[in-house]
Design an enzyme around this catalytic site. Structure first.
Site, PDB file in Angstrom:
ATOM      1  N   SER A  70       0.873  -1.168   0.000  1.00 23.53           N
ATOM      2  CA  SER A  70       0.000   0.000   0.000  1.00 23.53           C
ATOM      3  C   SER A  70       0.913   1.222   0.000  1.00 23.53           C
ATOM      4  O   SER A  70       1.709   1.404   0.920  1.00 23.53           O
ATOM      5  CB  SER A  70      -0.867  -0.023   1.254  1.00 23.53           C
ATOM      6  N   LYS A  92      -1.107  -1.109  -4.438  1.00 23.65           N
ATOM      7  CA  LYS A  92      -2.282  -0.298  -4.085  1.00 23.65           C
ATOM      8  C   LYS A  92      -1.812   1.132  -3.893  1.00 23.65           C
ATOM      9  O   LYS A  92      -0.814   1.368  -3.212  1.00 23.65           O
ATOM     10  CB  LYS A  92      -2.888  -0.860  -2.804  1.00 23.65           C
ATOM     11  N   LYS A 134      -3.053   5.168  -2.871  1.00 19.16           N
ATOM     12  CA  LYS A 134      -4.093   5.949  -2.205  1.00 19.16           C
ATOM     13  C   LYS A 134      -4.545   7.053  -3.149  1.00 19.16           C
ATOM     14  O   LYS A 134      -3.719   7.643  -3.863  1.00 19.16           O
ATOM     15  CB  LYS A 134      -3.538   6.554  -0.915  1.00 19.16           C
ATOM     16  N   ASP A 183      -7.216   2.926  -3.136  1.00 17.06           N
ATOM     17  CA  ASP A 183      -7.926   3.011  -1.849  1.00 17.06           C
ATOM     18  C   ASP A 183      -8.231   4.480  -1.574  1.00 17.06           C
ATOM     19  O   ASP A 183      -7.316   5.313  -1.543  1.00 17.06           O
ATOM     20  CB  ASP A 183      -7.044   2.425  -0.729  1.00 17.06           C
ATOM     21  N   GLU A 215     -11.072   0.465  -3.284  1.00 15.83           N
ATOM     22  CA  GLU A 215     -11.316   0.205  -1.865  1.00 15.83           C
ATOM     23  C   GLU A 215     -11.973   1.402  -1.184  1.00 15.83           C
ATOM     24  O   GLU A 215     -11.515   2.531  -1.326  1.00 15.83           O
ATOM     25  CB  GLU A 215      -9.971  -0.130  -1.200  1.00 15.83           C
ATOM     26  N   ASP A 225     -13.465  -1.802   3.288  1.00 16.58           N
ATOM     27  CA  ASP A 225     -12.516  -1.856   4.403  1.00 16.58           C
ATOM     28  C   ASP A 225     -13.257  -1.326   5.634  1.00 16.58           C
ATOM     29  O   ASP A 225     -13.884  -2.103   6.385  1.00 16.58           O
ATOM     30  CB  ASP A 225     -11.276  -1.012   4.034  1.00 16.58           C
ATOM     31  N   LYS A 282      -9.362  -6.781   8.403  1.00 17.20           N
ATOM     32  CA  LYS A 282      -8.348  -6.330   9.363  1.00 17.20           C
ATOM     33  C   LYS A 282      -8.748  -6.877  10.720  1.00 17.20           C
ATOM     34  O   LYS A 282      -9.884  -6.659  11.172  1.00 17.20           O
ATOM     35  CB  LYS A 282      -8.295  -4.797   9.417  1.00 17.20           C
ATOM     36  N   GLY A 319      -3.754  -3.867   6.173  1.00 23.63           N
ATOM     37  CA  GLY A 319      -2.678  -3.563   7.114  1.00 23.63           C
ATOM     38  C   GLY A 319      -2.981  -2.248   7.795  1.00 23.63           C
ATOM     39  O   GLY A 319      -3.767  -1.441   7.283  1.00 23.63           O
TER      40      GLY A 319
END
Ligand code: OSB
Ligand code: MG
Length: 370
Positions: free
Chosen positions: A136, A162, A164, A189, A214, A239, A263, A291
């Site tokens: 990420s 991934k 952001k 995400d 996400e 998430d 998670k 994570g």
């Protein structure tokens, strides 16, 4: 099992590289660690994933500390149980506070596995001898810096990237990454940065062959995620929205997602994580491990969880060296050149906890005796 002592400890540990999302920027983690001990002196370790602020979730370091100290630690020290599986029920009458609960609940699983002299992942029912790993990557100062970072992670072998995104830092990022890396497994995400009215923009992402988007919308809005998913070819992954197996069931029934990020802290521990995995597997919804910038103990628990059959996609669980100059476990988590992590064969979480390192990082500690 009888827990005769609970040790709470908060450590401060700087990240090697600041991590930025639509929620804000983190430079140093304040992490609560839990060490429990049974009548025979066998220990179990857990890590609380609550952040230093209540932005990702309402839980944060201070609230988790108070709940652990005042309610959860005394309760577990007063309540004998047969199996780690029972701890979830012991905590059930305390509402919410799942990250705090998971810190002790996962420690109880580690304790049970050590008592049985088995690796935690096998005690949990895991079947994978290797888990697949992705990274990420936070928001960067420029597109060039982002492309550079991605290149480095791909060279290291990571199986998916991934990135952001947030409003105004979305389409052009994805377009640039896709142009430079046409074939990689790529996802984004948003950490709840969009509204349903942004559906046209999010639909434009369909052109870039993303594995998933996400948590585009609000943390508590399954209905709008369902409306959005109907308008997108790209799968939505949830998430923040998934706090329990019931949430997963509702989300799947509503058509709010086609992938679930699990998670441990967000769902309250291994027992509930297994239930989420099961609901998803029965509905053919693939899951993967999220994570939370964990130190080694949390990372080790994530690896164990990721060996369950439904974890069909690469997770956000990557090498210790991406986060810390020196982790709190030995050996640190390493990733093979194939982008995989081999779950350890030793008892419990399977890594040695570095007591000296933890001692040196400790900001506060408290012991609760039975
Ligand atoms: O949304 O998955 C998230 C980190 C902190 C809080 C939320 C998230 C993240 C990450 C980082 O994406 C994952 C990691 O590298 O641990
Ligand atoms: Mg996320």
């Amino acid at each position: 099992m009888r827990v005769r002592r609970v040790e709470l400890r908060q450590i401060g540990i700087p990240l090697l590289h600041p991590f930025e999302t639509s929620l804000g920027r983190t430079t140093e983690r304040h992490i609560i660690l839990v060490r429990i001990e049974d009548e025979g002196g066998i220990e179990g370790w857990g890590e609380c994933v609550a952040d230093e602020n209540p932005y990702y979730s309402e839980e944060w370091t201070e609230s988790a500390w108070t709940i652990l100290d005042r309610f959860l630690a005394p309760l577990i020290a007063q309540t004998p149980f047969q199996r780690a599986e029972d701890v979830d029920g012991i905590f059930a009458h305390i509402r919410g506070n799942r990250m705090a609960k998971a810190a002790i609940e996962t420690a109880c699983w580690d304790l049970e596995a050590r008592r049985r002299n088995m690796p935690l992942w096998k005690v949990l029912g895991g079947t994978r001898a290797e888990v697949t790993s992705g990274v990420s990557i936070g928001l960067q100062s420029s597109i060039d810096v982002l492309l550079e970072k991605i290149d480095r992670e791909l060279t290291a072998g990571y199986q998916r990237i991934k990135i952001k995104i947030k409003p105004k830092h979305d389409l052009e990022l994805v377009k640039a990454v896709r142009e430079k890396f046409p074939r990689i497994k790529l996802m984004v995400d948003a950490n709840s940065a969009y509204r349903l009215g942004d559906a046209p923009l999010l639909r434009a992402l369909d052109a870039y062959d993303l594995m998933m988007i996400e948590q585009p919308l609000a943390n508590d809005d399954l209905a709008d995620h369902a409306r959005l998913q109907k308008q997108l070819a790209t799968p939505v992954c949830l998430d923040e929205s998934i706090r329990s197996s019931a949430d997963a069931r509702f989300a799947i029934e509503l058509g709010a997602c086609r992938v679930v990020n699990i998670k441990l802290g967000r769902v309250g521990g291994h027992t509930e994580a297994r239930r989420v995995e099961k609901v998803c597997r029965q509905n053919e919804v693939p899951v993967w491990s999220g994570g939370m910038l964990e130190a080694g103990i949390g990372r080790a628990h994530n690896i164990a969880m990721s060996t369950l059959a439904g974890f069909l996609l690469p997770g956000d669980v990557s090498a210790s060296a991406r986060y810390w100059e020196e982790d709190i476990i030995d050996p640190p988590v390493v990733v093979t050149s194939r982008g995989t992590i081999v779950p350890p064969s030793g008892p419990g979480i399977g890594f040695r906890v570095k007591r000296d390192r933890i001692e040196a990082l400790t900001m506060r500690s408290k012991t609760i005796e039975a």
